[in-house]
Scaffold this motif. Structure first.
Motif, PDB file in Angstrom:
ATOM      1  N   ASP A  13       0.859  -1.182   0.000  1.00 50.80           N
ATOM      2  CA  ASP A  13       0.000   0.000   0.000  1.00 50.80           C
ATOM      3  C   ASP A  13       0.901   1.239   0.000  1.00 50.80           C
ATOM      4  O   ASP A  13       1.754   1.393   0.873  1.00 50.80           O
ATOM      5  CB  ASP A  13      -0.865  -0.027   1.265  1.00 50.80           C
ATOM      6  CG  ASP A  13      -1.874   1.108   1.320  1.00 50.80           C
ATOM      7  OD1 ASP A  13      -1.652   2.137   0.634  1.00 50.80           O
ATOM      8  OD2 ASP A  13      -2.862   0.987   2.053  1.00 50.80           O
ATOM      9  N   PRO A  14       0.734   2.158  -0.980  1.00 50.45           N
ATOM     10  CA  PRO A  14       1.620   3.333  -1.032  1.00 50.45           C
ATOM     11  C   PRO A  14       1.576   4.184   0.238  1.00 50.45           C
ATOM     12  O   PRO A  14       2.566   4.826   0.589  1.00 50.45           O
ATOM     13  CB  PRO A  14       1.114   4.116  -2.254  1.00 50.45           C
ATOM     14  CG  PRO A  14      -0.230   3.558  -2.575  1.00 50.45           C
ATOM     15  CD  PRO A  14      -0.220   2.151  -2.094  1.00 50.45           C
ATOM     16  N   ALA A  85       7.410  11.702  -9.014  1.00 51.66           N
ATOM     17  CA  ALA A  85       6.453  12.741  -8.643  1.00 51.66           C
ATOM     18  C   ALA A  85       5.231  12.142  -7.948  1.00 51.66           C
ATOM     19  O   ALA A  85       4.693  12.721  -6.995  1.00 51.66           O
ATOM     20  CB  ALA A  85       6.028  13.517  -9.882  1.00 51.66           C
ATOM     21  N   ALA A  86       4.800  10.967  -8.426  1.00 52.54           N
ATOM     22  CA  ALA A  86       3.610  10.323  -7.854  1.00 52.54           C
ATOM     23  C   ALA A  86       3.923   9.585  -6.555  1.00 52.54           C
ATOM     24  O   ALA A  86       3.101   9.558  -5.631  1.00 52.54           O
ATOM     25  CB  ALA A  86       3.016   9.338  -8.870  1.00 52.54           C
ATOM     26  N   MET A  87       5.114   8.983  -6.484  1.00 54.45           N
ATOM     27  CA  MET A  87       5.489   8.167  -5.317  1.00 54.45           C
ATOM     28  C   MET A  87       6.905   8.521  -4.863  1.00 54.45           C
ATOM     29  O   MET A  87       7.861   7.799  -5.182  1.00 54.45           O
ATOM     30  CB  MET A  87       5.393   6.681  -5.668  1.00 54.45           C
ATOM     31  CG  MET A  87       4.000   6.209  -6.021  1.00 54.45           C
ATOM     32  SD  MET A  87       3.918   4.437  -6.386  1.00 54.45           S
ATOM     33  CE  MET A  87       4.698   4.391  -8.009  1.00 54.45           C
ATOM     34  N   MET A 100       3.381  -1.334  -7.799  1.00 54.00           N
ATOM     35  CA  MET A 100       2.715  -1.535  -9.097  1.00 54.00           C
ATOM     36  C   MET A 100       2.501  -3.016  -9.451  1.00 54.00           C
ATOM     37  O   MET A 100       1.416  -3.409  -9.882  1.00 54.00           O
ATOM     38  CB  MET A 100       3.539  -0.886 -10.213  1.00 54.00           C
ATOM     39  CG  MET A 100       3.567   0.628 -10.207  1.00 54.00           C
ATOM     40  SD  MET A 100       1.927   1.330 -10.458  1.00 54.00           S
ATOM     41  CE  MET A 100       1.592   1.925  -8.809  1.00 54.00           C
ATOM     42  N   PHE A 101       3.552  -3.834  -9.268  1.00 49.34           N
ATOM     43  CA  PHE A 101       3.493  -5.229  -9.750  1.00 49.34           C
ATOM     44  C   PHE A 101       3.582  -6.273  -8.639  1.00 49.34           C
ATOM     45  O   PHE A 101       3.264  -7.427  -8.865  1.00 49.34           O
ATOM     46  CB  PHE A 101       4.627  -5.486 -10.751  1.00 49.34           C
ATOM     47  CG  PHE A 101       4.518  -4.692 -12.015  1.00 49.34           C
ATOM     48  CD1 PHE A 101       3.401  -4.788 -12.823  1.00 49.34           C
ATOM     49  CD2 PHE A 101       5.539  -3.831 -12.401  1.00 49.34           C
ATOM     50  CE1 PHE A 101       3.292  -4.050 -13.994  1.00 49.34           C
ATOM     51  CE2 PHE A 101       5.459  -3.083 -13.574  1.00 49.34           C
ATOM     52  CZ  PHE A 101       4.320  -3.190 -14.369  1.00 49.34           C
ATOM     53  N   ASP A 415      -5.737   5.683  -5.013  1.00 52.11           N
ATOM     54  CA  ASP A 415      -4.911   5.439  -3.825  1.00 52.11           C
ATOM     55  C   ASP A 415      -3.518   6.070  -3.952  1.00 52.11           C
ATOM     56  O   ASP A 415      -2.720   6.021  -3.025  1.00 52.11           O
ATOM     57  CB  ASP A 415      -4.776   3.943  -3.544  1.00 52.11           C
ATOM     58  CG  ASP A 415      -4.067   3.182  -4.652  1.00 52.11           C
ATOM     59  OD1 ASP A 415      -4.135   3.623  -5.822  1.00 52.11           O
ATOM     60  OD2 ASP A 415      -3.439   2.151  -4.362  1.00 52.11           O
ATOM     61  N   ILE A 416      -3.228   6.665  -5.126  1.00 45.29           N
ATOM     62  CA  ILE A 416      -1.976   7.395  -5.341  1.00 45.29           C
ATOM     63  C   ILE A 416      -2.340   8.802  -5.789  1.00 45.29           C
ATOM     64  O   ILE A 416      -3.193   8.979  -6.666  1.00 45.29           O
ATOM     65  CB  ILE A 416      -1.094   6.702  -6.407  1.00 45.29           C
ATOM     66  CG1 ILE A 416      -0.652   5.318  -5.906  1.00 45.29           C
ATOM     67  CG2 ILE A 416       0.121   7.557  -6.767  1.00 45.29           C
ATOM     68  CD1 ILE A 416       0.044   4.474  -6.949  1.00 45.29           C
ATOM     69  N   ALA A 417      -1.694   9.791  -5.170  1.00 47.18           N
ATOM     70  CA  ALA A 417      -2.021  11.186  -5.484  1.00 47.18           C
ATOM     71  C   ALA A 417      -1.738  11.503  -6.948  1.00 47.18           C
ATOM     72  O   ALA A 417      -0.811  10.957  -7.549  1.00 47.18           O
ATOM     73  CB  ALA A 417      -1.211  12.117  -4.582  1.00 47.18           C
TER      74      ALA A 417
END
Length: 483
Positions: A13-14, A85-87, A100-101, A415-417
Motif C-alpha cells: 500500500d503506497p 512525482a507520484a510516489m 505496481m506489480f 490510492d496514489i495522489a
C-alpha cells in the motif's frame, strides 16, 4: 500454485511507504538534484568514452551514438519523473515496482539496481585512486604496488586510496544529505567548468578534414565487433548508454526532496539534458581535433588531445579537476545506494536493522553496509569484468519502470495522489522506453547477460530463503489469512 503466485504479487500500500519514509528529512531542492544528477552522469567517462567509442566503433559519428543513447535514456527518464512525482519514496524503482506489480518483481528491480550502486561505487573509487596517483607521479611520489593495486593484481594487496576515498564520502553522507549536497554543488560547478574549458580550447584546434567520412564504411574489427555504418553506431550506443544511467540515482533520494512533485521531474530531466549537451559537445570537439584512429587504446583522450594541440597546462588542470570531480559520482551513488539498502531493510527483505534510522533520522546502518561492500570490492577484488553488470542490471530496472507507468495511470487520483508531472504522449512514450531499453540490453555482449544471470540467481536465493519469509508485507498477509 495460485496461492504461491498470489504471494509473489502482493502489492504494498503506497500509504505505508509514505508513513515509513515520513521520518526522513526533506532538505533537497531542484538545485541539489541537478548537481547530484550531473555529478553522477558526467563522471570520468566524459573525458574517456567519446575517444574510445570513436576509435573502436563509430569514427566521427560517435555523436549519433551519444544522441541515440540519450533519446532512449530520455524516454526512461520521463517514466522515472512521473513515478518519482507520484510516489516520492526511498528506494525508487524497488519501491515503485513493489506498489505496481508486487513484492517479487520489486525485489528483482531493486536487486538489479543494487548491482549498479555496489559496482559503480567500487569502480569510481578505483578510478579516482588511479588518476590521483597519476597526478602525483610527476612530483616523484610513487605508491608501493602493495597499497596501489587490488589484491592479486601486479603485487597488490589493497588499493589504499580507494579505501580512504570511499570511507571519506561515507563519513560526509553520514552527517546528512543536505551537507553532502552542498559539497556536491561546488564540485559539480568545478567539473562543468573543466568540461567547458576543454570545449572552448579544443575549438581552436579543430581540423575540419577529421570529420570526413562522418560515418565510415562498415567493417568488422579483429575482435568481431562492428566498426562504421549503422552497425558501429549501434555498438557505440550499447557502450555509451552506461554513461547516462546516473539520472536514476536521483530518484532513490526522492523521500528527502522538498516539494517532490515538482522537484523530482525537474532534477531528473534537467540533469540528463545538461549531461547530453556536454557529452555531445565534447565528442564533436574531440573527433575534430585529431583523427579518430589516434584515440585507439588511449586511456585519456581529452588530456592527450590537449597536450598534442599545445595546451599541456590546460590538460593538467582538467585532469586535476576530473579527479576532484569523481567525488561527485561517489556522493551520488552512495546516497542512492544507501537509500535502496535502507528500503530493503525497511520492508524486511534484508535484516530489519538496515531499515533503522539514527537519532538524526538518517539511514546510517544501510550506509555503513554499502560502504563496507564498496570498499571490499573496490580495494581488494579485481573486478573489471563486473562492469557489464552495471548496464545489464540497470536496463532491466528501466524496463520495469517504463511498463509501470500503465498500472500507475489507473491508480493516480485514487490510492496514489495525482502527480504534478506526467509522461507526455501516453501511452506511446512508455512503450518506446521499454523497447529502447530492451534493444540496448540485446546489444550487450554475452558476458554481460551471463553475469546478470548469475547476479539474479543470487538474488532469487536470497528472496526465497530470507526475504519472502521476513518481509513486513508477507507477515501482514499471513496474519490476515490466519485470522
Amino acid at each position: 500454485m495460485s496461492d504461491f503466485f498470489k504471494r509473489l504479487t502482493l502489492k504494498e500500500d503506497p500509504s505505508i511507504y509514505e508513513d515509513k519514509d515520513s521520518h526522513l528529512v526533506r532538505v533537497l531542492t531542484v538545485k541539489d538534484f541537478l548537481a547530484l544528477g550531473v555529478g553522477t552522469i558526467v563522471s570520468t567517462s566524459i573525458f574517456t568514452l567519446p575517444g574510445v567509442v570513436a576509435a573502436q566503433h563509430t569514427g566521427p559519428s560517435v555523436v549519433f551514438s551519444f544522441i541515440v543513447a540519450a533519446i532512449v535514456a530520455g524516454l526512461v527518464a520521463f517514466a522515472y519523473a512521473e513515478m518519482a512525482a507520484a510516489m516520492p519514496f526511498a528506494g525508487s524503482a524497488y519501491s515503485w515496482i513493489n506498489v505496481m506489480f508486487g513484492e517479487f518483481f520489486g525485489w528483482v528491480a531493486g536487486w538489479a539496481l543494487l548491482a549498479e550502486y555496489f559496482i559503480a561505487l567500487a569502480f569510481v573509487g578505483s578510478g579516482l585512486s588511479a588518476n590521483f596517483r597519476g597526478l602525483l607521479e610527476p612530483l616523484g611520489i610513487h605508491f608501493p604496488n602493495a597499497i596501489a593495486n587490488t589484491f592479486g593484481n601486479n603485487g597488490g594487496v589493497v588499493d589504499i586510496v580507494a579505501v580512504v576515498v570511499i570511507a571519506a564520502v561515507a563519513w560526509l553522507i553520514s552527517r546528512g544529505a543536505g551537507g553532502a549536497a552542498k559539497v556536491e554543488n561546488v564540485l559539480v560547478v568545478l567539473k562543468v567548468l573543466a568540461v567547458l574549458t576543454f570545449i572552448i580550447v579544443g575549438l581552436t584546434a579543430i581540423h575540419v578534414e577529421n570529420y570526413f567520412p562522418f560515418i565510415p564504411k562498415y567493417r568488422l574489427n579483429a575482435d568481431g565487433t562492428a566498426f562504421g555504418g549503422w552497425q558501429g553506431i549501434y555498438a557505440g550506443v550499447s557502450m555509451i548508454f552506461l554513461s547516462y544511467i546516473g539520472f536514476d540515482s536521483i530518484a532513490a533520494n526522492s523521500a528527502e526532496a522538498k516539494n517532490p512533485g515538482k522537484t523530482m521531474p525537474r532534477g531528473i530531466l534537467g540533469s540528463l539534458l545538461i549531461a547530453v549537451v556536454l557529452f555531445v559537445a565534447v565528442a564533436l570537439v574531440l573527433v575534430g581535433m585529431f583523427k579518430y584512429s589516434d584515440y585507439a587504446n588511449n586511456a585519456e583522450p581529452v588530456g592527450w588531445a590537449l597536450r598534442h594541440a599545445g595546451h599541456p597546462i590546460v590538460a593538467s588542470v582538467i585532469q586535476a579537476v576530473a579527479v576532484i570531480g569523481m567525488f561527485t559520482a561517489l556522493i551520488g551513488m552512495m546516497l542512492a545506494g544507501s537509500r535502496l539498502v535502507y528500503s530493503f531493510g525497511r520492508d524486511g527483505m534484508l535484516p530489519s536493522w538496515l531499515g533503522k534510522l539514527n537519532d538524526k533520522n538518517l539511514p546510517n546502518h544501510a550506509l555503513l553496509v554499502l560502504s563496507i561492500v564498496g570498499i571490499l570490492i573496490g580495494a581488494f577484488c579485481p573486478f573489471a569484468f563486473l562492469a557489464q553488470l552495471i548496464s545489464a542490471g540497470t536496463l532491466i530496472a528501466f524496463m520495469f519502470v517504463s511498463l509501470g507507468i500503465y498500472p500507475l495511470r489507473k491508480r493516480e487520483g485514487k490510492d496514489i495522489a495525482m502527480p504534478d508531472f506526467k509522461v507526455p504522449f501516453y501511452p506511446v512514450l512508455p512503450a518506446l522506453g521499454f523497447i529502447g531499453s530492451l534493444i540496448i540490453f540485446w546489444g550487450l555482449d554475452i558476458q554481460a547477460k551471463l553475469y546478470a544471470g548469475i547476479w539474479f540467481a543470487i538474488g532469487l536465493v536470497i528472496y526465497f530463503a530470507y526475504g519472502m519469509h521476513h518481509s513486513t508485507l508477507g507477515k501482514k498477509h499471513d496474519a490476515e489469512k490466519n485470522k
